[in-house]
Design a protein around this motif. Structure first.
Motif, PDB file in Angstrom:
ATOM      1  N   GLU A 281      23.389  76.793  21.211  1.00  0.00           N
ATOM      2  CA  GLU A 281      24.806  76.290  20.595  1.00  0.00           C
ATOM      3  C   GLU A 281      25.851  75.796  21.836  1.00  0.00           C
ATOM      4  OE1 GLU A 281      25.852  78.971  17.788  1.00  0.00           O
ATOM      5  OE2 GLU A 281      24.017  78.880  16.498  1.00  0.00           O
ATOM      6  N   HIS A 282      25.472  76.416  23.043  1.00  0.00           N
ATOM      7  CA  HIS A 282      26.657  76.037  24.139  1.00  0.00           C
ATOM      8  C   HIS A 282      26.083  75.231  25.174  1.00  0.00           C
ATOM      9  CE1 HIS A 282      27.869  79.439  21.598  1.00  0.00           C
ATOM     10  NE2 HIS A 282      29.407  79.007  21.930  1.00  0.00           N
ATOM     11  N   GLU A 283      26.841  74.284  25.526  1.00  0.00           N
ATOM     12  CA  GLU A 283      26.094  73.330  26.618  1.00  0.00           C
ATOM     13  C   GLU A 283      26.641  74.064  28.104  1.00  0.00           C
ATOM     14  OE1 GLU A 283      27.805  69.369  26.220  1.00  0.00           O
ATOM     15  OE2 GLU A 283      26.849  69.106  24.140  1.00  0.00           O
ATOM     16  N   TRP A 284      27.672  74.795  28.144  1.00  0.00           N
ATOM     17  CA  TRP A 284      27.897  75.416  29.544  1.00  0.00           C
ATOM     18  C   TRP A 284      27.139  76.603  29.680  1.00  0.00           C
ATOM     19  CZ3 TRP A 284      28.823  80.451  28.772  1.00  0.00           C
ATOM     20  CH2 TRP A 284      29.255  80.936  27.421  1.00  0.00           C
ATOM     21  N   LEU A 285      26.013  76.923  28.914  1.00  0.00           N
ATOM     22  CA  LEU A 285      25.247  77.977  29.343  1.00  0.00           C
ATOM     23  C   LEU A 285      24.056  77.566  29.179  1.00  0.00           C
ATOM     24  CD1 LEU A 285      24.953  81.162  29.405  1.00  0.00           C
ATOM     25  CD2 LEU A 285      24.821  81.323  26.965  1.00  0.00           C
ATOM     26  N   THR A 286      23.054  77.719  30.498  1.00  0.00           N
ATOM     27  CA  THR A 286      21.667  77.531  30.596  1.00  0.00           C
ATOM     28  C   THR A 286      21.094  78.751  31.290  1.00  0.00           C
ATOM     29  OG1 THR A 286      22.203  75.202  30.904  1.00  0.00           O
ATOM     30  CG2 THR A 286      20.079  75.941  31.605  1.00  0.00           C
ATOM     31  N   VAL A 287      20.255  79.234  30.600  1.00  0.00           N
ATOM     32  CA  VAL A 287      19.465  80.594  30.998  1.00  0.00           C
ATOM     33  C   VAL A 287      18.153  80.314  31.338  1.00  0.00           C
ATOM     34  CG1 VAL A 287      18.855  82.802  30.255  1.00  0.00           C
ATOM     35  CG2 VAL A 287      20.782  81.972  29.501  1.00  0.00           C
ATOM     36  N   PHE A 288      17.879  81.023  32.618  1.00  0.00           N
ATOM     37  CA  PHE A 288      16.395  81.063  32.964  1.00  0.00           C
ATOM     38  C   PHE A 288      15.951  82.460  33.205  1.00  0.00           C
ATOM     39  CE2 PHE A 288      17.890  76.972  34.519  1.00  0.00           C
ATOM     40  CZ  PHE A 288      16.758  76.225  33.804  1.00  0.00           C
ATOM     41  N   GLN A 289      14.607  82.784  33.157  1.00  0.00           N
ATOM     42  CA  GLN A 289      14.147  84.197  33.561  1.00  0.00           C
ATOM     43  C   GLN A 289      13.610  84.296  34.848  1.00  0.00           C
ATOM     44  OE1 GLN A 289      13.519  83.287  30.144  1.00  0.00           O
ATOM     45  NE2 GLN A 289      15.228  84.708  29.682  1.00  0.00           N
ATOM     46  N   LEU A 290      13.854  85.411  35.572  1.00  0.00           N
ATOM     47  CA  LEU A 290      13.280  85.582  36.857  1.00  0.00           C
ATOM     48  C   LEU A 290      11.775  86.029  36.702  1.00  0.00           C
ATOM     49  CD1 LEU A 290      15.922  87.748  38.376  1.00  0.00           C
ATOM     50  CD2 LEU A 290      15.237  85.583  39.321  1.00  0.00           C
ATOM     51  N   PRO A 291      11.064  85.980  37.735  1.00  0.00           N
ATOM     52  CA  PRO A 291       9.592  86.154  37.717  1.00  0.00           C
ATOM     53  C   PRO A 291       9.526  87.714  37.401  1.00  0.00           C
ATOM     54  CG  PRO A 291      10.051  84.915  39.593  1.00  0.00           C
ATOM     55  CD  PRO A 291      11.378  85.204  39.102  1.00  0.00           C
ATOM     56  N   ALA A 292       8.472  88.031  36.520  1.00  0.00           N
ATOM     57  CA  ALA A 292       8.182  89.629  36.241  1.00  0.00           C
ATOM     58  C   ALA A 292       7.787  90.341  37.705  1.00  0.00           C
ATOM     59  CB  ALA A 292       7.023  89.460  35.273  1.00  0.00           C
ATOM     60  N   TYR A 293       8.395  91.389  37.499  1.00  0.00           N
ATOM     61  CA  TYR A 293       8.227  92.156  38.736  1.00  0.00           C
ATOM     62  C   TYR A 293       8.618  92.040  40.005  1.00  0.00           C
ATOM     63  CZ  TYR A 293       5.182  94.348  34.822  1.00  0.00           C
ATOM     64  OH  TYR A 293       4.727  94.805  33.759  1.00  0.00           O
TER      65      TYR A 293
END
Length: 364
Positions: A281-293
């Motif tokens: 819902e918010h354009e100013w926020l883009t989330v990514f996940q770091l690699p596991a472990y």
């Protein structure tokens, strides 16, 4: 003594030792007493007697120095082979753990090269070739280093390019818990008496902290955190909820004054439906996940290390307020030290980029 322990290891030292023995042989020929020769040459009488005996049995060649008795006779090529064996790890040689000791390395030398040497000689050999006694870092078995080097590195580069293209802040997030029991650190004490740090034997107080290290080319590095206290027995959530991470991201957006690209781990709270809906819902926020472990890729881990090795180490906390006050004061100092925040990013081997991705041309 004319030469210190370990003398004769280099060619010059061996030549100096042979000159001393030559002087002793000349004085033997003149019939001087052993005690007089030892005093003038500043060596022990036992050494003079041993030189005299070897001269009678072997003649002039017996005066040549053979080097230190405790030095392993390994060439550079042989030590390179020894390094290959050590890199395999102790488990490959039959030991149950992953800890190299001087005794174990001595055993490997005996098995591989059929040479015997004292423990002190092994220490000098390793020290001479740049090895040292150090604490190892941890890495999860589930972490596939080859997969990371081939795939995850490219995806992380794409995330940095995304932040650069949007003019956004690259934000690394992590959380940690701190209790009344402080981390232990090395300290000086009398040999044979282990130093004691007196702490509270039982306390259910715990302070959790969610923190963000924020980076953007041309801007000063920022550090933003939010604490959460917890006491066992009270009916409350012991950890952060997704709404807490939502509020932290909103606070970072307001303080930084621009869009943000958070990178955090695969914690289940980060992956809830409410959090995903808020991101969409918010354009100013883009989330990514770091690699596991792959905790070594998160600079916030370096902040936790600074705390545990610095102001929290061996500190006997009186109460929960003492713990909270110490943590807040330490984190505030870090906020005013952008060089420390940048150093934590440098330790990961990553760096933000200000290069915009080049759009691909479609076939005309």
């Amino acid at each position: 003594m004319r030469y210190a322990q370990g003398g004769g290891l280099t060619a010059k030292r061996r030549q100096d030792r042979e000159e001393v023995r030559l002087q002793a042989a000349q004085r033997f020929a003149r019939g001087e007493a052993t005690a007089v020769i030892a005093a003038d040459l500043r060596v022990s009488e036992r050494s003079v007697e041993r030189w005299h005996r070897s001269r009678r049995e072997g003649g002039a060649p017996a005066r040549a120095s053979k080097g230190s008795a405790g030095r392993p006779k390994l060439t550079d090529a042989q030590f390179a082979l020894l390094e290959e064996e050590l890199v395999k790890g102790p488990a490959a040689h039959g030991w149950p753990d992953q800890r190299w000791t001087l005794e174990r390395i001595k055993t490997v030398i005996a098995r591989r090269f059929h040479l015997t040497c004292p423990v002190a000689g092994v220490w000098r050999l390793l020290h001479r070739h740049g090895w040292s006694w150090q604490a190892p870092a941890r890495q999860a078995w589930e972490r596939d280093r080859r997969r990371w080097s081939c795939g995850e590195e490219g995806r992380l580069a794409a995330r940095k390019s995304t932040a650069a293209a949007r003019g956004a802040w690259l934000v690394f997030e992590d959380e940690a818990g701190f209790s009344m029991t402080p981390p232990r650190a090395r300290t000086w004490g009398r040999r044979g008496r282990t130093p004691l740090v007196r702490v509270r034997g039982r306390s259910w107080r715990r302070l959790s902290i969610a923190a963000m290290c924020c980076y953007k080319p041309g801007e000063r590095a920022r550090f933003i955190y939010r604490p959460r206290s917890y006491r066992r027995g009270v009916h409350e959530r012991p950890s952060f909820a997704w709404t807490d991470y939502r509020d932290l991201a909103r606070c970072a957006h307001l303080q930084l004054g621009g869009p943000i690209v958070p990178l955090w781990d695969n914690l289940n709270t980060h992956l809830t439906a409410g959090m995903r809906r808020y991101v969409d819902e918010h354009e100013w926020l883009t989330v990514f996940q770091l690699p596991a472990y792959a905790t070594e890729l998160n600079p916030v881990e370096g902040i936790w290390s600074l705390l545990r090795r610095g102001p929290l180490a061996n500190t006997a906390f009186v109460d929960a307020e003492h713990l909270t006050r110490t943590l807040r004061r330490s984190l505030r100092r870090i906020q005013y030290r952008p060089d420390l925040i940048n150093g934590c990013l440098t330790e990961t081997g990553l760096a933000p980029t200000d290069r915009h991705p080049t759009p691909s041309r479609k076939d005309q």
